[in-house]
Design an enzyme around this catalytic site. Structure first.
Site, PDB file in Angstrom:
ATOM      1  CB  VAL A 120     -14.024  -8.339  -5.822  1.00  0.00           C
ATOM      2  CG1 VAL A 120     -12.816  -7.723  -6.532  1.00  0.00           C
ATOM      3  CG2 VAL A 120     -14.326  -9.721  -6.378  1.00  0.00           C
TER       4      VAL A 120
ATOM      5  CE1 TYR B 239     -10.097  -2.263 -17.954  1.00  0.00           C
ATOM      6  CE2 TYR B 239     -10.027  -1.932 -20.327  1.00  0.00           C
ATOM      7  CZ  TYR B 239     -10.735  -2.265 -19.186  1.00  0.00           C
ATOM      8  OH  TYR B 239     -12.063  -2.602 -19.277  1.00  0.00           O
TER       9      TYR B 239
ATOM     10  CD  GLU C  11      -9.956   0.785  -9.792  1.00  0.00           C
ATOM     11  OE1 GLU C  11     -10.376   1.671 -10.564  1.00  0.00           O
ATOM     12  OE2 GLU C  11      -9.970   0.904  -8.556  1.00  0.00           O
TER      13      GLU C  11
ATOM     14  N   GLY D  45     -19.340  -5.827  -8.571  1.00  0.00           N
ATOM     15  CA  GLY D  45     -19.360  -4.521  -9.227  1.00  0.00           C
ATOM     16  C   GLY D  45     -20.750  -4.132  -9.696  1.00  0.00           C
TER      17      GLY D  45
END
Length: 365
Positions: free
Chosen positions: A57, A176, A79, A9
């Site tokens: 990934v 999340y 994310e 990332g």
């Protein structure tokens, strides 16, 4: 020969700043990034000295290519967005948790020295509190909606928010948060089992130049700035009095470098914040003033969003002692820098679209 570090990332907001930090400290830097459109709305230039591997990934072949000859890893790929995670569940679990699983399966086959993984303050849920009798409360609950957003004790009395330390038990309030906790625990567990050093950094609200201004699900300061840039007032859920800790991306990049370098911290978990708490409404007014639009008063929704928490800000004691970390970017200076950068950008404000999406799904009340 200088150590080679892979940043997953690494073409994102934090990753780009970290590549500069590590390259400036003499590391050889390689980046693995899938260049997801929601985050990368503009072309990415990592500079001639950074190796770039285009790939996801979750793809073992891409991860294998990226890990060739690598000494250490900073795992940022994820994310990011509380609200969106509550309905785009498979996407978040796949990117964050399956992605970490694929990375770790390949990493443990190699002589990796250390892995630093980006965790999140979201895993705490509500921060630490003290009740009216002076007792510390780790598992606080909400008081309700409408005029009652504050966190209450069993007798209905408001709790006093305190800086949140790493020993506070997680209360996972969103998908999340759940995926970030899995990323953190999976990395630390597998690294220890295979003799790799690992460190987890629980990042608080990161801000600074280079944020994705058109992503309406993450980076509240960037969301506010995008609204103001388009001549619209910042939009705030609840009553705007929820308290957060905003940390500059420069400090975050330095914290990751310290996490790679500091001896004796394997297995450690550290908060990375500013040590200063501020209400979301204050932040909205300050960024509006910094951008020359003090007339754009925040638009207060008076509604709560599923997965959000009331108050959480960082206790930095462990990071100071273990990593030698101390924030250097004071908030007014950082806001001025962000405002100057934003004024030179163009961005489509997607905040209303995101709010309608959440409302349609019954995630705002």
């Amino acid at each position: 020969m200088a150590e080679r570090v892979l940043i997953t990332g690494g073409a994102g907001f934090i990753g780009r700043r970290l590549t500069d930090e590590l390259a400036g400290a003499g590391y050889r830097v390689r980046v693995l990034d899938a260049l997801v459109g929601q985050v990368h709305s503009r072309p990415v230039d990592l500079g001639p000295d950074v190796e770039f591997v285009a790939g996801d990934v979750r793809d073992p072949s891409a991860v294998t290519r990226a890990l060739d000859g690598v000494d250490s890893i900073v795992h940022l790929a994820a994310e990011v967005g509380v609200g969106q995670s509550m309905y785009d569940v498979a996407r978040y679990v796949a990117a964050n948790d399956l992605g970490t699983a694929v990375l770790m399966e390949e990493a443990v086959k190699r002589p990796i020295r250390r892995i630093a993984v980006a965790s999140s303050m979201s895993i705490y849920g509500e921060g630490l509190y003290r009740d009216a009798d002076g007792a510390v409360v780790e598992t606080a609950g909400r008081g309700g909606t409408g005029d009652g957003f504050e966190v209450l004790d069993d007798a209905g009395r408001p709790l006093q928010p305190l800086p949140t330390p790493e020993w506070k038990r997680p209360t996972l309030a969103s998908v999340y948060a759940l995926t970030k906790y899995v990323q953190e625990r999976m990395t630390l567990t597998l690294a220890a089992a295979y003799g790799i050093e690992a460190v987890a950094l629980r990042l608080f609200n990161v801000y600074g130049p280079g944020q994705a201004l058109e992503n309406p699900y993450t980076g509240v300061l960037a969301i506010f700035a995008s609204r103001i840039l388009n001549g619209r007032p910042p939009m705030i859920f609840e009553d705007g009095l929820q308290r957060r800790d905003f940390v500059h991306v420069d400090d975050v990049a330095r914290a990751f470098r310290l996490a790679l370098e500091r001896p004796g911290v394997a297995g450690g978990v550290f908060n990375v914040g500013s040590g200063r708490d501020v209400t979301v409404a204050e932040v909205a007014r300050e960024i509006a003033a910094a951008m020359g639009r003090p007339d754009l008063e925040p638009e207060i929704a008076g509604k709560a969003r599923a997965g959000d928490i009331r108050h959480c800000f960082a206790d930095l004691s462990a990071a100071r002692a273990g990593l030698g970390y101390a924030p250097t970017r004071v908030f007014p200076e950082g806001l001025d820098q962000l405002a100057a950068w934003v004024r030179a950008q163009t961005a489509t404000d997607r905040t209303r679209d995101a709010q309608r999406e959440l409302e349609t799904r019954g995630l705002v009340a």
